[in-house]
Design a protein around this motif. Structure first.
Motif, PDB file in Angstrom:
ATOM      1  N   PHE A 110       0.745  -5.527   0.321  1.00 41.74           N
ATOM      2  CA  PHE A 110      -0.138  -4.365   0.413  1.00 41.74           C
ATOM      3  C   PHE A 110      -0.419  -3.811  -0.978  1.00 41.74           C
ATOM      4  O   PHE A 110      -1.567  -3.492  -1.306  1.00 41.74           O
ATOM      5  CB  PHE A 110       0.482  -3.272   1.301  1.00 41.74           C
ATOM      6  N   ARG A 119      -1.280 -12.123   6.386  1.00 42.06           N
ATOM      7  CA  ARG A 119      -1.887 -11.108   7.263  1.00 42.06           C
ATOM      8  C   ARG A 119      -0.830 -10.486   8.152  1.00 42.06           C
ATOM      9  O   ARG A 119      -0.747  -9.271   8.295  1.00 42.06           O
ATOM     10  CB  ARG A 119      -2.979 -11.714   8.149  1.00 42.06           C
ATOM     11  N   MET A 146     -16.204  -3.483   3.038  1.00 47.35           N
ATOM     12  CA  MET A 146     -14.954  -4.139   2.627  1.00 47.35           C
ATOM     13  C   MET A 146     -15.155  -5.643   2.631  1.00 47.35           C
ATOM     14  O   MET A 146     -15.475  -6.236   3.653  1.00 47.35           O
ATOM     15  CB  MET A 146     -13.799  -3.770   3.554  1.00 47.35           C
ATOM     16  N   HIS A 186      -6.884   1.392  -1.044  1.00 49.13           N
ATOM     17  CA  HIS A 186      -6.370   2.134   0.108  1.00 49.13           C
ATOM     18  C   HIS A 186      -5.041   2.805  -0.194  1.00 49.13           C
ATOM     19  O   HIS A 186      -4.082   2.145  -0.586  1.00 49.13           O
ATOM     20  CB  HIS A 186      -6.143   1.192   1.301  1.00 49.13           C
ATOM     21  N   ARG A 228      -2.807  -6.393  -2.705  1.00 46.99           N
ATOM     22  CA  ARG A 228      -4.092  -6.762  -2.145  1.00 46.99           C
ATOM     23  C   ARG A 228      -4.889  -5.600  -1.580  1.00 46.99           C
ATOM     24  O   ARG A 228      -6.086  -5.730  -1.332  1.00 46.99           O
ATOM     25  CB  ARG A 228      -3.887  -7.808  -1.015  1.00 46.99           C
ATOM     26  N   CYS A 229      -4.235  -4.488  -1.312  1.00 45.74           N
ATOM     27  CA  CYS A 229      -4.913  -3.402  -0.599  1.00 45.74           C
ATOM     28  C   CYS A 229      -4.873  -2.071  -1.359  1.00 45.74           C
ATOM     29  O   CYS A 229      -5.803  -1.271  -1.253  1.00 45.74           O
ATOM     30  CB  CYS A 229      -4.271  -3.154   0.773  1.00 45.74           C
ATOM     31  N   LEU A 243      -9.081  -8.710   8.988  1.00 43.77           N
ATOM     32  CA  LEU A 243      -8.607  -9.157   7.673  1.00 43.77           C
ATOM     33  C   LEU A 243      -8.880 -10.646   7.440  1.00 43.77           C
ATOM     34  O   LEU A 243      -8.956 -11.094   6.304  1.00 43.77           O
ATOM     35  CB  LEU A 243      -7.120  -8.854   7.506  1.00 43.77           C
TER      36      LEU A 243
END
Ligand code: HEC
Length: 119
Positions: free
Chosen positions: A27, A106, A96, A35, A30-31, A84
């Motif tokens: 996370f 994932r 996104m 976020h 990559r996110c 995703l």
């Protein structure tokens, strides 16, 4: 990115704790640029605090595409997995564009998000 994964773990089920740690790391990598997990903190993307069970496109102040707002999706493990895998295939026109093609990654990210409660 794939080089950072222990190759021995790729196709075996992780013990839950290891998968949590991996999900947290993934996370961050990559996110987290887009976020936050803090309610009310929107970056380029909406915050993901309590995202499991949330209706898509529903966070006040987040800059959503019309496609996301009107998608009617409820985020759960299954819909997140589909999203995703290929965001633009599930929500045509979404802003996104980041996909996680690796199913193990994932699953780790989704498990991590499931452990984050809304506050
Ligand atoms: C480059 C920035 C960026 C990255 C990296 C990114 N996202 Fe997003 N994400 C967005 C944007 C922008 C939106 C809003 C999309 C829209 O409205 O069409 C979004 C929307 C979402 C949503 C829908 C939220 C809602 O309130 O409906 C989820 C779930 C999500 N992202 C999960 C993730 C996950 C998990 C990762 C990491 C694997 C990730 N995103 C990586 C930019 C990003």
């Amino acid at each position: 990115m794939a080089a950072l994964l222990p190759s021995s773990g790729l196709f075996c089920p992780f013990p839950a704790a290891a998968q949590d740690a991996d999900g947290a790391r993934l996370f961050q990598q990559r996110c987290a640029t887009c976020h936050s997990l803090e309610a009310g903190q929107n970056k380029l993307g909406p915050h993901l605090s309590g995202v499991i069970g949330r209706t898509a496109g529903n966070i006040e102040g987040a800059a959503y595409s019309d496609a996301m707002r009107s998608s009617g999706i409820t985020w759960d493990g299954q819909s997140l997995d589909t999203f995703l895998t290929a965001p633009g295939r599930m929500v045509r026109g979404t802003r996104m564009t980041v996909a996680i093609p690796n199913a193990t990654q994932r699953a780790a990210i989704i498990q991590y998000l499931e452990g984050q409660s809304a506050d």
